[in-house]
Design a protein around this motif. Structure first.
Motif, short mmCIF file in Angstrom:
data_model
loop_
_atom_site.label_atom_id
_atom_site.label_comp_id
_atom_site.label_asym_id
_atom_site.label_seq_id
_atom_site.Cartn_x
_atom_site.Cartn_y
_atom_site.Cartn_z
N TRP A 1 49.13 -8.23 -8.76
CA TRP A 1 50.42 -8.45 -8.12
C TRP A 1 50.96 -7.16 -7.51
O TRP A 1 51.60 -7.16 -6.47
CB TRP A 1 51.42 -9.02 -9.12
CG TRP A 1 52.83 -9.02 -8.61
CD1 TRP A 1 53.87 -8.26 -9.05
CD2 TRP A 1 53.33 -9.79 -7.52
NE1 TRP A 1 54.99 -8.51 -8.31
CE2 TRP A 1 54.70 -9.46 -7.36
CE3 TRP A 1 52.77 -10.74 -6.66
CZ2 TRP A 1 55.50 -10.03 -6.39
CZ3 TRP A 1 53.58 -11.32 -5.68
CH2 TRP A 1 54.92 -10.96 -5.56
N SER A 2 50.69 -6.03 -8.13
CA SER A 2 51.16 -4.75 -7.61
C SER A 2 50.57 -4.47 -6.23
O SER A 2 51.24 -3.88 -5.37
CB SER A 2 50.78 -3.61 -8.57
OG SER A 2 51.42 -3.78 -9.82
N VAL A 3 49.33 -4.86 -6.00
CA VAL A 3 48.72 -4.70 -4.69
C VAL A 3 49.26 -5.74 -3.72
O VAL A 3 49.58 -5.45 -2.57
CB VAL A 3 47.18 -4.79 -4.79
CG1 VAL A 3 46.54 -4.81 -3.41
CG2 VAL A 3 46.64 -3.61 -5.61
N ARG A 4 49.40 -6.98 -4.19
CA ARG A 4 49.82 -8.06 -3.31
C ARG A 4 51.24 -7.86 -2.78
O ARG A 4 51.53 -8.17 -1.62
CB ARG A 4 49.72 -9.40 -4.05
CG ARG A 4 48.28 -9.79 -4.37
CD ARG A 4 48.19 -11.14 -5.05
NE ARG A 4 46.81 -11.46 -5.38
CZ ARG A 4 45.91 -11.96 -4.53
NH1 ARG A 4 46.28 -12.20 -3.28
NH2 ARG A 4 44.68 -12.19 -4.92
N GLN A 5 52.14 -7.33 -3.59
CA GLN A 5 53.51 -7.17 -3.13
C GLN A 5 53.65 -6.07 -2.08
O GLN A 5 54.65 -6.03 -1.35
CB GLN A 5 54.45 -6.89 -4.31
CG GLN A 5 54.26 -5.54 -4.95
CD GLN A 5 55.29 -5.27 -6.04
OE1 GLN A 5 56.32 -5.94 -6.09
NE2 GLN A 5 55.02 -4.29 -6.88
N ASP A 6 52.67 -5.19 -1.99
CA ASP A 6 52.70 -4.13 -0.97
C ASP A 6 51.81 -4.45 0.22
O ASP A 6 51.62 -3.61 1.11
CB ASP A 6 52.26 -2.79 -1.58
CG ASP A 6 53.32 -2.22 -2.51
OD1 ASP A 6 54.49 -2.58 -2.34
OD2 ASP A 6 52.96 -1.42 -3.40
N ALA A 7 51.22 -5.64 0.25
CA ALA A 7 50.38 -6.03 1.38
C ALA A 7 51.23 -6.22 2.63
O ALA A 7 52.42 -6.56 2.56
CB ALA A 7 49.61 -7.30 1.05
N GLY A 8 50.61 -5.98 3.78
CA GLY A 8 51.33 -6.15 5.04
C GLY A 8 51.57 -4.83 5.75
O GLY A 8 50.86 -3.84 5.53
N GLY B 1 46.19 6.92 -15.33
CA GLY B 1 47.54 6.47 -15.00
C GLY B 1 47.70 4.97 -15.03
O GLY B 1 46.82 4.22 -15.51
N PRO B 2 48.82 4.48 -14.49
CA PRO B 2 49.14 3.05 -14.57
C PRO B 2 48.10 2.18 -13.88
O PRO B 2 47.59 2.52 -12.81
CB PRO B 2 50.49 2.95 -13.85
CG PRO B 2 51.08 4.32 -13.93
CD PRO B 2 49.91 5.25 -13.88
N MET B 3 47.79 1.06 -14.50
CA MET B 3 46.85 0.07 -13.96
C MET B 3 47.50 -1.31 -14.00
O MET B 3 48.31 -1.61 -14.88
CB MET B 3 45.56 0.04 -14.77
CG MET B 3 44.78 1.33 -14.77
SD MET B 3 43.82 1.54 -13.25
CE MET B 3 43.21 3.21 -13.51
N ASP B 4 47.16 -2.14 -13.04
CA ASP B 4 47.52 -3.55 -13.05
C ASP B 4 46.22 -4.32 -12.87
O ASP B 4 45.60 -4.25 -11.81
CB ASP B 4 48.50 -3.86 -11.93
CG ASP B 4 49.08 -5.27 -12.02
OD1 ASP B 4 48.57 -6.05 -12.86
OD2 ASP B 4 50.02 -5.59 -11.28
N LYS B 5 45.80 -4.99 -13.92
CA LYS B 5 44.46 -5.55 -13.99
C LYS B 5 43.45 -4.41 -13.81
O LYS B 5 43.47 -3.45 -14.56
CB LYS B 5 44.27 -6.65 -12.94
CG LYS B 5 45.12 -7.89 -13.18
CD LYS B 5 44.80 -8.99 -12.17
CE LYS B 5 45.60 -10.23 -12.45
NZ LYS B 5 45.29 -11.31 -11.46
N LYS B 6 42.63 -4.48 -12.76
CA LYS B 6 41.66 -3.41 -12.54
C LYS B 6 42.07 -2.49 -11.39
O LYS B 6 41.27 -1.67 -10.92
CB LYS B 6 40.28 -3.98 -12.25
CG LYS B 6 39.69 -4.75 -13.44
CD LYS B 6 38.26 -5.20 -13.15
CE LYS B 6 37.67 -5.90 -14.36
NZ LYS B 6 36.26 -6.33 -14.11
N ASP B 7 43.31 -2.61 -10.93
CA ASP B 7 43.78 -1.81 -9.81
C ASP B 7 44.55 -0.59 -10.28
O ASP B 7 45.47 -0.70 -11.11
CB ASP B 7 44.70 -2.65 -8.91
CG ASP B 7 43.95 -3.77 -8.22
OD1 ASP B 7 42.75 -3.58 -7.94
OD2 ASP B 7 44.55 -4.83 -7.97
#
Length: 450
Positions: free
Chosen positions: A232-239, A341-347
């Motif tokens: 979700w951390s990657v998806r919310q910054d997409a665009g 550092g911080p991870m969200d799933k594997k990101d």
């Protein structure tokens, strides 16, 4: 002794207005020592323009001139130059355990006779694709990245009427660039990032006071091609985002070799302010330093440190492509690229503050003392965290420094003309729950190392 005139021989394409400010201080000479010293300095300044292959100086009897008068205390300074080839092209390939990059560079020097440089750079990277949704990591396809830049650079020299003797900076240059990149981040962030931008820079250099670069950059960016398993951390910054920023970079390098130094020190700072338009607004600061000391008999001790902090403007948040990342063979070894550092799933989603430090001992190898290869023993560590602007500074410092990730190891370091290669056996000593470890052999290639 005084200087009667200055003659330049061998110039074909370079304008007089470019060379004249660099040699004019010779006219201020009052004795033979001044003539020799100023002539030598003038040759050095001309060489730094980058448009001449050779520069030499001779002293000649003063020209009698129009009226046939000769001053016994006058001398003519003759500068003999050979202009460098105006066209240059280079192709090559770089290999690492993260990608394979082919690149091409073409350059036209002295385009209009004013010391200008028109340069085009292009590179194409092929990375092994990683199936992030599989129980075990498997290489199944190829991911790519590309980079292109068109750069025009021009020296900024004072007009003779405004020139102060001995205050001419041949390294002062204005640069204008247009660039386009597409970076594949799927190894650690499940997406690709496309950037198209324009930049303007002013650079100046001094071997004693260091170099300065003042830049303005405007860039359109797009986070795209998200993997199915993207967090979700990657998806919310997409665009799309538009970044408009000014920055200042200062560096002073007194090392005897930037790739594998044996003595000296290095310091670099960078400040960036984004928000002069666009929808990205933050302040960022970063600093790094290195101290190198020779212990004799081929042993070299190196200590390095770096750190950074980024703070968003009120009402704005930091995006994944503006945060810091840490970890990998060029920073804190023994961890995956961006694996600290911080991870969200594997990101790896990055952090707002970080620090890293390292100690290295380079040792001579039997039968290879005269070769650019050293044994390498190291201890390095660091920490990366996200911070809240409402958090007190003392609490922020505790978050960043309380739980460092540390590793140690040994291996080999090999110096090449434009980069350094390392092959190390790494052993993580301490790590946080979110860190991604990479124990065992780790291969690194680059210019800057911790």
């Amino acid at each position: 002794m005084r200087v009667n005139s200055i003659r330049l021989e061998g110039i074909e394409h370079t304008k007089r207005s470019v060379v004249e400010p660099l040699v004019r201080p010779i006219l201020e000479s009052q004795n033979l020592g001044d003539v020799l010293s100023e002539s030598r300095e003038a040759c050095h300044r001309i060489s730094r323009l980058g448009v001449f292959r050779t520069v030499g100086v001779t002293l000649d009897t003063a020209d009698p001139g129009l009226y046939g008068l000769v001053d016994d205390e006058a001398v003519d300074v003759v500068l003999n130059v050979t202009e460098a080839p105006r066209f240059y092209a280079r192709t090559g390939a770089d290999f690492s355990n993260y990608d394979t990059t082919t690149n091409i560079t073409t350059r036209i020097s002295n385009v209009l006779g004013g010391g200008e440089v028109l340069e085009a750079n292009a590179s194409y990277a092929v990375q092994p694709g990683i199936a992030l949704n599989e129980p075990s990591t498997s290489f199944n396809n190829n991911e790519t990245g590309s980079y292109f830049q068109l750069l025009l650079s021009k020296p900024i020299l004072p007009k003779p009427v405004f020139q102060r003797p001995n205050h001419v900076d041949p390294d002062a240059r204005a640069e204008f660039a247009a660039y386009s990149t597409n970076r594949n981040m799927s190894l650690h962030q499940s997406h690709e990032e496309e950037t198209k931008g324009l930049s303007a820079r002013y650079k100046t250099a001094d071997i004693f006071r260091g170099t300065h670069e003042l830049a303005y950059d405007v860039a359109w960016r797009r986070v795209h091609s998200l993997a199915q398993s993207a967090s979700w951390s990657v998806r919310q910054d997409a665009g799309h985002t538009l970044k408009s920023a000014i920055s200042h970079t200062y560096a002073k390098d007194h090392r005897d070799d930037p790739m594998l130094p044996t003595t000296g020190s290095y310091i670099r700072t960078r400040e960036e302010l984004a928000g002069l338009g666009g929808d990205v607004k933050f302040m960022k600061g970063e600093a790094e330093g290195q101290w190198v000391r020779s212990l004799g008999n081929g042993f070299i001790f190196t200590t390095s440190a770096r750190g950074g902090l980024v703070v968003p403007f009120t009402g704005h948040r930091m995006r994944i492509n503006d945060r810091f990342t840490l970890g990998g063979p060029n920073t804190v070894r023994g961890f995956r690229q961006s694996g600290i550092g911080p991870m969200d799933k594997k990101d790896a989603i990055g952090g707002d503050a970080y620090w890293a430090a390292g100690l290295s001992l380079f040792t001579p190898l039997p039968y290879l003392r005269d070769k650019p290869i050293k044994g390498h023993v190291f201890l390095n560590g660091g920490s990366l965290a996200q911070v809240n602007t409402a958090t007190p500074p003392a609490e922020t410092a505790r978050i960043v420094f309380a739980t460092p990730s540390v590793s140690a190891g040994l291996g080999l370091a090999v110096r090449f003309s434009i980069l350094r290669l390392e092959l190390n056996y790494c052993l993580p000593v301490t790590a946080t729950r979110s860190d991604v470890l990479k124990p065992g052999f780790q291969f690194g290639i680059g210019v800057a190392y911790l």
